[in-house]
Design an enzyme around this catalytic site. Structure first.
Site, mmCIF file in Angstrom:
data_model
loop_
_atom_site.group_PDB
_atom_site.id
_atom_site.type_symbol
_atom_site.label_atom_id
_atom_site.label_comp_id
_atom_site.label_asym_id
_atom_site.label_seq_id
_atom_site.Cartn_x
_atom_site.Cartn_y
_atom_site.Cartn_z
ATOM 1 N N ASN A 1 13.291 -20.484 26.211
ATOM 2 C CA ASN A 1 12.938 -19.117 26.608
ATOM 3 C C ASN A 1 12.727 -18.983 28.115
ATOM 4 O O ASN A 1 12.875 -17.889 28.666
ATOM 5 C CB ASN A 1 11.720 -18.636 25.804
ATOM 6 C CG ASN A 1 12.136 -18.258 24.383
ATOM 7 O OD1 ASN A 1 13.299 -18.429 24.015
ATOM 8 N ND2 ASN A 1 11.215 -17.737 23.609
ATOM 9 N N SER B 1 18.495 -28.316 29.209
ATOM 10 C CA SER B 1 18.665 -27.024 29.903
ATOM 11 C C SER B 1 19.743 -27.122 30.974
ATOM 12 O O SER B 1 20.526 -26.197 31.169
ATOM 13 C CB SER B 1 17.350 -26.611 30.574
ATOM 14 O OG SER B 1 16.307 -26.582 29.639
ATOM 15 N N ILE C 1 27.567 -28.985 16.887
ATOM 16 C CA ILE C 1 27.913 -28.783 18.298
ATOM 17 C C ILE C 1 27.007 -29.682 19.127
ATOM 18 O O ILE C 1 25.780 -29.654 18.973
ATOM 19 C CB ILE C 1 27.843 -27.303 18.719
ATOM 20 C CG1 ILE C 1 28.245 -27.123 20.177
ATOM 21 C CG2 ILE C 1 26.492 -26.653 18.467
ATOM 22 C CD1 ILE C 1 29.116 -25.955 20.429
ATOM 23 N N ALA C 2 27.622 -30.515 19.944
ATOM 24 C CA ALA C 2 26.868 -31.551 20.649
ATOM 25 C C ALA C 2 26.938 -31.325 22.152
ATOM 26 O O ALA C 2 27.905 -31.726 22.810
ATOM 27 C CB ALA C 2 27.415 -32.932 20.278
ATOM 28 N N GLY D 1 19.044 -22.776 24.508
ATOM 29 C CA GLY D 1 18.575 -22.245 25.797
ATOM 30 C C GLY D 1 17.114 -21.882 25.612
ATOM 31 O O GLY D 1 16.781 -20.982 24.834
ATOM 32 N N GLU E 1 25.230 -17.484 19.531
ATOM 33 C CA GLU E 1 24.229 -18.373 18.927
ATOM 34 C C GLU E 1 22.809 -17.802 19.125
ATOM 35 O O GLU E 1 21.967 -17.896 18.243
ATOM 36 C CB GLU E 1 24.357 -19.735 19.619
ATOM 37 C CG GLU E 1 23.907 -20.894 18.772
ATOM 38 C CD GLU E 1 24.152 -22.232 19.486
ATOM 39 O OE1 GLU E 1 25.084 -22.322 20.314
ATOM 40 O OE2 GLU E 1 23.400 -23.180 19.202
HETATM 41 C C1 LIG Z 1 15.364 -28.985 16.211
HETATM 42 C C2 LIG Z 1 16.331 -28.939 17.361
HETATM 43 C C3 LIG Z 1 17.677 -28.700 17.114
HETATM 44 C C4 LIG Z 1 18.591 -28.690 18.162
HETATM 45 N N1 LIG Z 1 19.927 -28.558 17.897
HETATM 46 C C5 LIG Z 1 20.830 -28.761 18.893
HETATM 47 C C6 LIG Z 1 22.235 -28.819 18.600
HETATM 48 O O1 LIG Z 1 22.674 -28.644 17.459
HETATM 49 N N2 LIG Z 1 23.081 -29.072 19.627
HETATM 50 C C7 LIG Z 1 22.657 -29.281 20.912
HETATM 51 O O2 LIG Z 1 23.466 -29.511 21.781
HETATM 52 N N3 LIG Z 1 21.329 -29.226 21.209
HETATM 53 C C8 LIG Z 1 20.410 -28.979 20.235
HETATM 54 N N4 LIG Z 1 19.076 -28.958 20.523
HETATM 55 C C9 LIG Z 1 18.644 -29.195 21.910
HETATM 56 C C10 LIG Z 1 18.083 -27.969 22.586
HETATM 57 O O3 LIG Z 1 19.090 -27.020 22.845
HETATM 58 C C11 LIG Z 1 17.361 -28.441 23.859
HETATM 59 O O4 LIG Z 1 16.195 -29.140 23.415
HETATM 60 C C12 LIG Z 1 17.005 -27.316 24.792
HETATM 61 O O5 LIG Z 1 18.159 -26.769 25.377
HETATM 62 C C13 LIG Z 1 16.038 -27.783 25.919
HETATM 63 O O6 LIG Z 1 16.530 -28.926 26.548
HETATM 64 P P1 LIG Z 1 15.578 -30.213 26.718
HETATM 65 O O7 LIG Z 1 14.987 -30.524 25.399
HETATM 66 O O8 LIG Z 1 16.348 -31.269 27.399
HETATM 67 O O9 LIG Z 1 14.390 -29.712 27.649
HETATM 68 P P2 LIG Z 1 14.394 -29.673 29.247
HETATM 69 O O10 LIG Z 1 15.667 -29.100 29.729
HETATM 70 O O11 LIG Z 1 13.978 -31.015 29.750
HETATM 71 O O12 LIG Z 1 13.210 -28.640 29.516
HETATM 72 C C14 LIG Z 1 11.836 -28.990 29.451
HETATM 73 C C15 LIG Z 1 11.010 -27.768 29.854
HETATM 74 O O13 LIG Z 1 11.365 -27.361 31.178
HETATM 75 C C16 LIG Z 1 11.768 -26.009 31.165
HETATM 76 N N5 LIG Z 1 12.850 -25.768 32.118
HETATM 77 C C17 LIG Z 1 14.001 -26.449 32.256
HETATM 78 N N6 LIG Z 1 14.767 -25.899 33.209
HETATM 79 C C18 LIG Z 1 14.070 -24.830 33.677
HETATM 80 C C19 LIG Z 1 14.334 -23.848 34.685
HETATM 81 N N7 LIG Z 1 15.481 -23.827 35.374
HETATM 82 N N8 LIG Z 1 13.383 -22.916 34.934
HETATM 83 C C20 LIG Z 1 12.217 -22.920 34.241
HETATM 84 N N9 LIG Z 1 11.933 -23.824 33.278
HETATM 85 C C21 LIG Z 1 12.850 -24.756 32.989
HETATM 86 C C22 LIG Z 1 12.264 -25.752 29.756
HETATM 87 O O14 LIG Z 1 12.216 -24.376 29.446
HETATM 88 C C23 LIG Z 1 11.289 -26.569 28.947
HETATM 89 O O15 LIG Z 1 10.114 -25.809 28.758
HETATM 90 C C24 LIG Z 1 18.138 -28.904 19.494
HETATM 91 C C25 LIG Z 1 16.787 -29.110 19.731
HETATM 92 C C26 LIG Z 1 15.888 -29.141 18.701
HETATM 93 C C27 LIG Z 1 14.441 -29.427 18.998
#
Ligand SMILES: Cc1cc2nc3c(=O)[nH]c(=O)nc-3n(C[C@H](O)[C@H](O)[C@H](O)COP(=O)(O)OP(=O)(O)OC[C@H]3O[C@@H](n4cnc5c(N)ncnc54)[C@H](O)[C@@H]3O)c2cc1C
Length: 391
Positions: free
Chosen positions: A380, A140, A131-132, A378, A256
């Site tokens: 924490n 986020s 799922i991409a 998502g 999920e």
């Molecule tokens: C090993 C691994 C597997 C994964 N597998 C998948 C997958 O199969 N498919 C897929 O689509 N994605 C996948 N992901 C992506 C994952 O879902 C995202 O990394 C995650 O949703 C966070 O997004 P980001 O990394 O862009 O961080 P960001 O959104 O840039 O967030 C950075 C920091 O800011 C905080 N933050 C952001 N917005 C807010 C807010 N509104 N209020 C307070 N704090 C906030 C976050 O909590 C985090 O601490 C995977 C990630 C990893 C590391």
């Protein structure tokens, strides 16, 4: 890794009936025999052996909670939970949870043709699903994704890239979140079922170097003027199916998140069990570490936390099975149980001393593997926002 249980004679999960217990036995035996011996190779290759998917399909551990008419196991979330727990206890990272997640999108919103085409293949392990959603510039904040799917006659033309995609290296089915209308936010997002086999312009990037979960593939995906049939739209070709992706993701993400919570509790319990064994064997100052009051107190805290987590998780599972689990409780489960998992695993690592830092020890790998649980599906922080909405 030995599959140990913390002795909890007075407690059994209400959702685990005799039939589910039998299923657990089959799943545990399969994982022990077919997956555990190959973990070093999976880690080295940064992903499971391709045959592992077919083996899992034959053993009935894929799509355990999908109707039999689509090739699934005909079980409930209890069966899915058993698979996740047994994988976590064995220290095996295998993307069956993502496979189930994508199958749930197809069951929930797919056309008959999409169901017939994909679900039996996914259940047999002949196809691997990813799922991409996440992109380099949007994780986020899913509304901000930039991958576009532009309608052109009988096709969509996809441009953009995705990152952190689990199962992405082998996936021949990518459930892709893309903007079919780039001018608007969440209502411009659609999901497409992209068949990646021999797809011009589609490219899988390098395996991303993670700090843990080395046995599972996580990659970038690139789409460069990729043409897919308009019928790839989830739900089938038709304007009414465009722009529904964000709502569909919001509906399916709780599934999920509950999967993640299940793995969190199972790993926490396993960490307590194997650390208890370790401190009873390891001696310092002429006696087992377990004889030190600090060791017993730390493990007592860990066991209490793991058990409180188990009882909350079981309540969530029971409510989910009854169709009554609300989004705030799911977010609480994902948030609290993964935080608790990380705290417990960290305490257990400490009790291993220097050996806890050596990757040949399961507790070291658990420590590295558990960290991401607080981030993906998502973060924490986002879970706290969801909980706060219910206040
Ligand atoms: C090993 C691994 C597997 C994964 N597998 C998948 C997958 O199969 N498919 C897929 O689509 N994605 C996948 N992901 C992506 C994952 O879902 C995202 O990394 C995650 O949703 C966070 O997004 P980001 O990394 O862009 O961080 P960001 O959104 O840039 O967030 C950075 C920091 O800011 C905080 N933050 C952001 N917005 C807010 C807010 N509104 N209020 C307070 N704090 C906030 C976050 O909590 C985090 O601490 C995977 C990630 C990893 C590391």
């Amino acid at each position: 890794m030995d599959r140990l249980q913390i002795p909890l004679p007075a407690y059994t999960s209400a959702w685990e009936n005799d039939e589910v217990r039998m299923f657990r036995k089959t799943v545990a035996q399969f994982i022990e025999k077919e997956f555990v011996p190959h973990q070093a190779r999976w880690r080295e290759n940064r992903g499971p052996d391709p045959e592992a998917w077919l083996g899992a399909g034959r053993a009935g551990i894929l799509l355990a909670d999908l109707p039999e008419e689509y090739g699934g196991g005909g079980g409930t979330f209890a069966h899915e939970a058993v698979v996740l727990e047994e994988l976590a206890r064995a220290g095996v990272h295998f993307g069956s949870a993502i496979q189930s997640t994508v199958a749930h999108y197809i069951v929930g919103y797919g056309s008959d043709e999409q169901k017939r085409t994909w679900l039996p293949r996914l259940a047999r392990g002949e196809s691997v699903a990813a799922i991409a959603m996440s992109e380099p510039g949007a994780g986020s904040d899913l509304q901000a994704i930039r991958t576009g799917a532009r309608r052109d006659g009988e096709h969509y033309v996809i441009d953009g890239s995705k990152t952190f995609i689990t199962n992405g290296a082998r996936a021949d089915l990518v459930c892709l979140a893309a903007k079919t209308d780039p001018k608007i936010g969440m209502r411009g997002i659609s999901l497409l079922l992209v068949d990646t086999r021999e797809l011009a312009g589609y490219r899988v990037g390098r395996a991303l170097e993670k700090i843990g979960m080395h046995g599972q593939d996580t990659v970038e995906l690139f789409f460069d003027d990729v043409r897919v049939p308009a019928s790839s739209l989830l739900g089938g070709d038709g304007v009414k199916n465009e722009g529904r992706g964000f709502a569909q993701m919001m509906e399916q993400l709780p599934y999920e998140r509950l999967q993640i919570a299940v793995g969190a509790v199972a790993m926490a319990e396993q960490a307590v069990a194997l650390t208890t064994r370790y401190v009873k064997e390891r001696k310092a100052f002429g006696k087992p570490l377990f004889d030190l009051q600090n060791t017993r107190f730390k493990l007592a805290e860990c066991k209490a936390n793991a058990h409180v987590g188990r009882v909350f998780l079981d309540s969530c599972i029971e409510r989910f099975l009854a169709g009554r689990l609300d989004d705030a409780s799911t977010a609480m489960a994902k948030y609290w149980l993964t935080e608790s998992q990380c705290r417990i695993v960290d305490e257990c690592l400490q009790l291993h001393g220097g050996y806890g830092y050596m990757t040949e020890y399961p507790i070291a790998r658990m420590w590295a593997d558990s960290r991401v649980q607080r981030i993906y599906a998502g973060s924490n922080e986002i879970m706290k926002e969801l909980i706060a909405w219910s206040l």
